[in-house]
Write a protein that holds these residues in place. Structure first.
Motif, PDB file in Angstrom:
ATOM      1  N   ILE A 199      83.934  44.181  29.218  1.00  0.00           N
ATOM      2  CA  ILE A 199      84.023  42.932  28.443  1.00  0.00           C
ATOM      3  C   ILE A 199      85.398  42.823  27.791  1.00  0.00           C
ATOM      4  N   ARG A 200      85.840  43.909  27.186  1.00  0.00           N
ATOM      5  CA  ARG A 200      87.152  43.917  26.524  1.00  0.00           C
ATOM      6  C   ARG A 200      88.262  43.613  27.530  1.00  0.00           C
ATOM      7  N   SER A 240      79.393  46.468  30.352  1.00  0.00           N
ATOM      8  CA  SER A 240      79.856  47.442  29.358  1.00  0.00           C
ATOM      9  C   SER A 240      80.878  46.801  28.423  1.00  0.00           C
ATOM     10  N   PHE A 241      80.976  47.357  27.209  1.00  0.00           N
ATOM     11  CA  PHE A 241      81.972  46.861  26.261  1.00  0.00           C
ATOM     12  C   PHE A 241      83.384  47.021  26.816  1.00  0.00           C
ATOM     13  N   ILE A 249      80.785  37.317  24.968  1.00  0.00           N
ATOM     14  CA  ILE A 249      80.379  38.700  24.680  1.00  0.00           C
ATOM     15  C   ILE A 249      78.860  38.817  24.696  1.00  0.00           C
ATOM     16  N   LEU A 250      78.178  37.892  24.018  1.00  0.00           N
ATOM     17  CA  LEU A 250      76.711  37.932  23.997  1.00  0.00           C
ATOM     18  C   LEU A 250      76.117  37.821  25.402  1.00  0.00           C
ATOM     19  N   ASN A 251      76.611  36.880  26.180  1.00  0.00           N
ATOM     20  CA  ASN A 251      76.103  36.696  27.546  1.00  0.00           C
ATOM     21  C   ASN A 251      76.368  37.935  28.403  1.00  0.00           C
ATOM     22  N   ALA A 252      77.567  38.479  28.300  1.00  0.00           N
ATOM     23  CA  ALA A 252      77.929  39.640  29.107  1.00  0.00           C
ATOM     24  C   ALA A 252      77.092  40.858  28.731  1.00  0.00           C
ATOM     25  N   ARG A 253      76.859  41.062  27.447  1.00  0.00           N
ATOM     26  CA  ARG A 253      76.020  42.196  27.009  1.00  0.00           C
ATOM     27  C   ARG A 253      74.578  42.009  27.467  1.00  0.00           C
ATOM     28  N   LYS A 254      74.092  40.780  27.397  1.00  0.00           N
ATOM     29  CA  LYS A 254      72.725  40.492  27.840  1.00  0.00           C
ATOM     30  C   LYS A 254      72.568  40.818  29.327  1.00  0.00           C
ATOM     31  N   GLU A 255      73.642  40.620  30.083  1.00  0.00           N
ATOM     32  CA  GLU A 255      73.607  40.888  31.518  1.00  0.00           C
ATOM     33  C   GLU A 255      73.955  42.336  31.852  1.00  0.00           C
ATOM     34  N   GLY A 256      74.170  43.169  30.813  1.00  0.00           N
ATOM     35  CA  GLY A 256      74.391  44.595  31.033  1.00  0.00           C
ATOM     36  C   GLY A 256      75.823  45.027  31.236  1.00  0.00           C
TER      37      GLY A 256
END
Length: 156
Positions: A111-112, A107-108, A98-105
């Motif tokens: 990610i979900r 969306s939630f 989750i952290l890596n995916a959010r850092k790369e932009g």
């Protein structure tokens, strides 16, 4: 209703930035097996099924390829064909993903969706193996090695 398994094209799209920039595939998939199919095979199969629509009417058809691979095995094939710098599979914990995916932009929502998919893969039985493509087309489906060689330009 044609239901293909996991697309080989995920390697040349969704997973490509990590492969090229970080020489890794980092997913919360553990040792899950994926059944990899080529979208070109899916399209050909769909066209033939539409042409013979009466034979497939009101059926759900799972399109699985002839091989299942873990991500470690996929990385081994990728490294064997030597179209990129050597790549490693790094299984990640959910929170780190989750952290890596959010850092790369990412969306939630996406990610979900990814988390649900990869977690389901981790805890289900190994995917089916099928000869459907061969039975309908009379040809062998694209194997992972040939897909990677065909799509070589994406990886350089």
């Amino acid at each position: 209703f044609l239901r293909p398994s996991y697309f080989m094209q995920n390697l040349s799209t969704l997973l490509l930035p990590d492969i090229l920039n970080k020489q890794r595939i980092a997913l919360p998939a553990g040792r899950a097996c994926f059944n990899w199919v080529d979208i070109e095979n899916v399209a050909e199969l769909a066209a033939l099924m539409i042409h013979a629509f009466d034979s497939f009417r009101k059926r759900k058809v799972d399109f699985c390829g002839p091989h299942n691979y873990t991500l470690n095995e996929v990385v081994a094939v990728l490294n064997h064909v030597q179209i990129t710098e050597p790549v490693k599979y790094r299984p990640t914990f959910i929170f780190q993903y989750i952290l890596n995916a959010r850092k790369e932009g990412m969306s939630f929502k996406l990610i979900r969706r990814h988390l649900l998919y990869f977690l389901l893969l981790r805890y289900r039985p190994e995917p089916c193996i099928s000869k459907l493509y061969e039975d309908v087309t009379g040809k062998k489906p694209t194997n992972l090695r040939n897909f990677l060689l065909r799509e070589r330009a994406c990886f350089v």
